[in-house]
Design a protein around this motif. Structure first.
Motif, short mmCIF file in Angstrom:
data_model
loop_
_atom_site.label_atom_id
_atom_site.label_comp_id
_atom_site.label_asym_id
_atom_site.label_seq_id
_atom_site.Cartn_x
_atom_site.Cartn_y
_atom_site.Cartn_z
N TYR A 96 -44.63 -16.52 26.02
CA TYR A 96 -45.95 -17.04 25.65
C TYR A 96 -45.95 -17.47 24.19
O TYR A 96 -46.45 -18.55 23.84
CB TYR A 96 -47.03 -15.97 25.90
CG TYR A 96 -48.41 -16.49 25.67
CD1 TYR A 96 -49.14 -17.05 26.71
CD2 TYR A 96 -49.00 -16.46 24.41
CE1 TYR A 96 -50.41 -17.55 26.50
CE2 TYR A 96 -50.26 -16.96 24.19
CZ TYR A 96 -50.96 -17.50 25.25
OH TYR A 96 -52.22 -18.01 25.03
N SER A 97 -45.39 -16.65 23.34
CA SER A 97 -45.32 -16.96 21.92
C SER A 97 -44.53 -18.24 21.66
O SER A 97 -44.94 -19.09 20.87
CB SER A 97 -44.69 -15.79 21.17
OG SER A 97 -44.55 -16.09 19.81
N ALA A 98 -43.41 -18.38 22.34
CA ALA A 98 -42.59 -19.59 22.16
C ALA A 98 -43.33 -20.84 22.63
O ALA A 98 -43.26 -21.90 21.99
CB ALA A 98 -41.28 -19.45 22.91
N LEU A 99 -44.08 -20.71 23.72
CA LEU A 99 -44.82 -21.86 24.25
C LEU A 99 -45.98 -22.27 23.35
O LEU A 99 -46.37 -23.43 23.32
CB LEU A 99 -45.37 -21.55 25.64
CG LEU A 99 -44.34 -21.45 26.76
CD1 LEU A 99 -44.99 -20.92 28.02
CD2 LEU A 99 -43.69 -22.80 27.01
N HIS A 100 -46.54 -21.31 22.64
CA HIS A 100 -47.72 -21.59 21.81
C HIS A 100 -47.41 -21.58 20.32
O HIS A 100 -48.33 -21.51 19.51
CB HIS A 100 -48.83 -20.58 22.15
CG HIS A 100 -49.39 -20.80 23.49
ND1 HIS A 100 -48.84 -20.27 24.64
CD2 HIS A 100 -50.44 -21.54 23.90
CE1 HIS A 100 -49.53 -20.66 25.68
NE2 HIS A 100 -50.52 -21.43 25.27
#
Length: 82
Positions: free
Chosen positions: A72-76
């Motif tokens: 999630y962190s990488a995507l956002h």
């Protein structure tokens, strides 16, 4: 606060973040995480359901939770994919 719990987002963005997080939970945790996925779906239109979703997310086994949070962190990441 992060994701759908961020205070400065509108309802449309909150719903999108709930859907994204729910998809990642399904990938990393499988069908056993159905209560969390259902809570995230409910939170798309009900801010009160976010508390339940947070509690259930924190109850995921550590390895599954790390996978969800890291992806999630990488995507956002506002800087783009590193």
């Amino acid at each position: 606060m992060w994701g759908p719990w961020a205070p400065a987002i509108d309802g449309t963005e909150r719903a999108a973040r709930c859907r994204c997080l729910g998809a990642l939970v399904r990938v990393y945790a499988g069908p056993s995480a159905a209560p969390l996925i259902n809570a995230l779906r409910a939170a798309e239109g009900n801010d009160n359901a976010l508390t339940e979703a947070a509690t259930l997310l924190n109850q995921l086994p550590a390895r599954q939770r790390r996978g969800v949070l890291a992806t999630y962190s990488a995507l956002h990441d506002p800087r783009g994919s590193q």
